[in-house]
Design a protein around this motif. Structure first.
Motif: not given
Ligand SMILES: Cc1ncc(COP(=O)(O)O)c(C=O)c1O
Length: 420
Positions: A280-287, A403-405, A17-19, A389-392
């Motif tokens: 909370v982060a997204e894994i964008r590369a596994v190397k 807090r909005e991004r 929802e919030y990225g 970053a946004a805060e929820v």
């Protein structure tokens, strides 16, 4: 397995929802921690740990008063509903505690009649020169310190904090010459895990209290109440009862010296908010780099700086976005997106990069850094032109934006392109 009371589905929903990167605060945890500390007469929330307005307002709703260390924090405290001023027989809602009074802070202290906890003798004269004749409290450096890293040492002759203990009498005199009384004594040494050390701090505050005589009405234990960051030690918490008893005994000894009741305050930041917060982060590369596996995520030290700055440990969990079971593990280094070698969440003090046993993940999975509510978003920066970053907040089962991004426009709004 995220090892929290919050179901994994909430993290997945929040990220969708919030990225990402995204801060999540759990309201119930903050309320619980505040309640635990309310054995003290007053709990003064050190908002520097998490100055989000909703968090500061929540602390107020739960009965806390608040500490402000800058003009900006005075403004935040007022905006969150705290009142300036000093009322006889009541603890002030906002106290300004710092080692200097910059000109912004001096102006607001004067405008809103905010009492000051002085950390340098010069502050007394500056207040007097500005026509501020309030009661003062004094933060004393007892000549020794403590802290979770060399960068957080709070006392001793290599610490910049507080009025040196041998200068207390001079400060009392200086205040009196200017028509002010010092009515409170504050010692932020932060020895909540080491009760032998804490006993020394309590002895030091009893000694420091002697010159004040009957004017003394408040003592403050400062902040520094620890939380356990390592998941394997999560079962052990600070013995708050023992911590309070040591301070209460010191208060009782001081009461005998001054001949009347003395209020006992505590000023925690971390303890109230750290465990409520997740990054909370997204894994964008596994190397692979040689034999090492790297998970590179979309959060960096611009979001959570503690590992890079102090070598701090944060529990990490991985959540499969597609719901597949994460049965295999791998020793991985977790790094962020910044053009800095030090942008690594798995490092120890001194900058040594280490691996962590984590579930085998793939690009798109979520990686959650735990216990990030204190000195997390608060210490974020725009380095590498990365947005805040946004805060929820998870409140009564609902996720609410606190807090909005930051937008790219907001990030650049005060830049000006001059005419070349
Ligand atoms: C004067 C003072 N009070 C309270 C705190 C809060 O400390 P903690 O978050 O460790 O409780 C700090 C932290 O730096 C501080 O400097």
């Amino acid at each position: 397995m995220n090892n929290t009371n919050i179901p994994e589905s909430v993290f997945v929903k929040a990220a969708a929802e919030y990225g990402t990167p995204l801060w999540i605060y759990d309201r119930a945890t903050i309320e619980q921690r505040i309640k635990e500390v309310q054995v003290f007469d007053h709990v003064r929330f050190a908002q520097k740990a998490c100055p989000n307005l909703s968090v500061v307002a929540l602390a107020r709703k739960c009965g806390c008063v608040v500490d402000a260390v800058s003009a900006g924090e005075i403004v935040r405290a007022l905006k969150a509903g705290f009142k300036g001023g000093i009322e006889k027989g009541k603890t002030p809602e906002i106290v300004y505690t710092a080692d200097i009074l910059d000109r912004d802070a001096l102006e607001l202290v004067k405008q809103y009649n905010i009492p000051v906890n002085v950390g340098s003798p010069d502050m007394i004269q500056q207040l007097a020169d500005a026509g501020v004749k309030n009661e003062l409290t004094i933060r004393v450096n007892p000549g020794f310190g403590h802290g979770h890293s060399r960068k957080t040492n709070t006392g001793g002759d290599l610490s910049k904090h507080g009025v040196w203990h041998e200068q207390i009498k001079d400060c009392i005199k200086l205040a009196q010459q200017n028509g002010m009384w010092i009515t409170g004594l504050h010692m932020h040494i932060g020895s909540g895990t080491d009760f032998e050390h804490l006993a020394q701090v309590c002895d030091a505050i009893i000694d420091a209290a002697r010159p004040f005589g009957s004017h003394l009405r408040t003592i403050s234990a400062g902040g520094g109440l620890p939380i356990e960051y390592h998941e394997e030690n999560k079962g052990t918490r600070i013995d708050l009862k023992k911590y309070y008893e040591l301070w209460n005994n010191a208060r009782n000894r001081i009461k005998e010296t001054v001949g009347h009741d003395v209020a006992l305050e505590v000023e925690p930041g971390r303890y109230l908010v750290a465990e409520s917060g997740f990054l909370v982060a997204e894994i964008r590369a596994v190397k692979k780099q040689g034999n090492n596996t790297f998970y590179l995520v979309d959060a960096g030290f611009t979001d959570l700086v503690r590992p890079s700055f102090y070598g701090s440990y944060h529990q990490i969990s991985v959540i499969a976005r597609d719901g597949r079971p994460l049965t295999e593990t791998v020793d991985a280094v977790v790094g962020g997106p910044l053009c800095e070698s030090g942008d690594v969440f798995t490092q120890e003090e001194g900058g040594f990069v280490v691996t962590r046993k984590l579930p085998k993940a793939q690009v798109g999975d979520l990686l959650v850094l735990h216990d990030a509510g204190a000195y997390g978003a608060a210490m974020s920066s725009n380095y590498n032109s990365r947005r805040y970053a946004a805060e929820v907040m998870l409140s009564n089962g609902e996720l609410k934006v606190v807090r909005e991004r930051q937008t790219f426009e907001q990030m650049m709004q005060n830049d000006r392109v001059i005419d070349f």
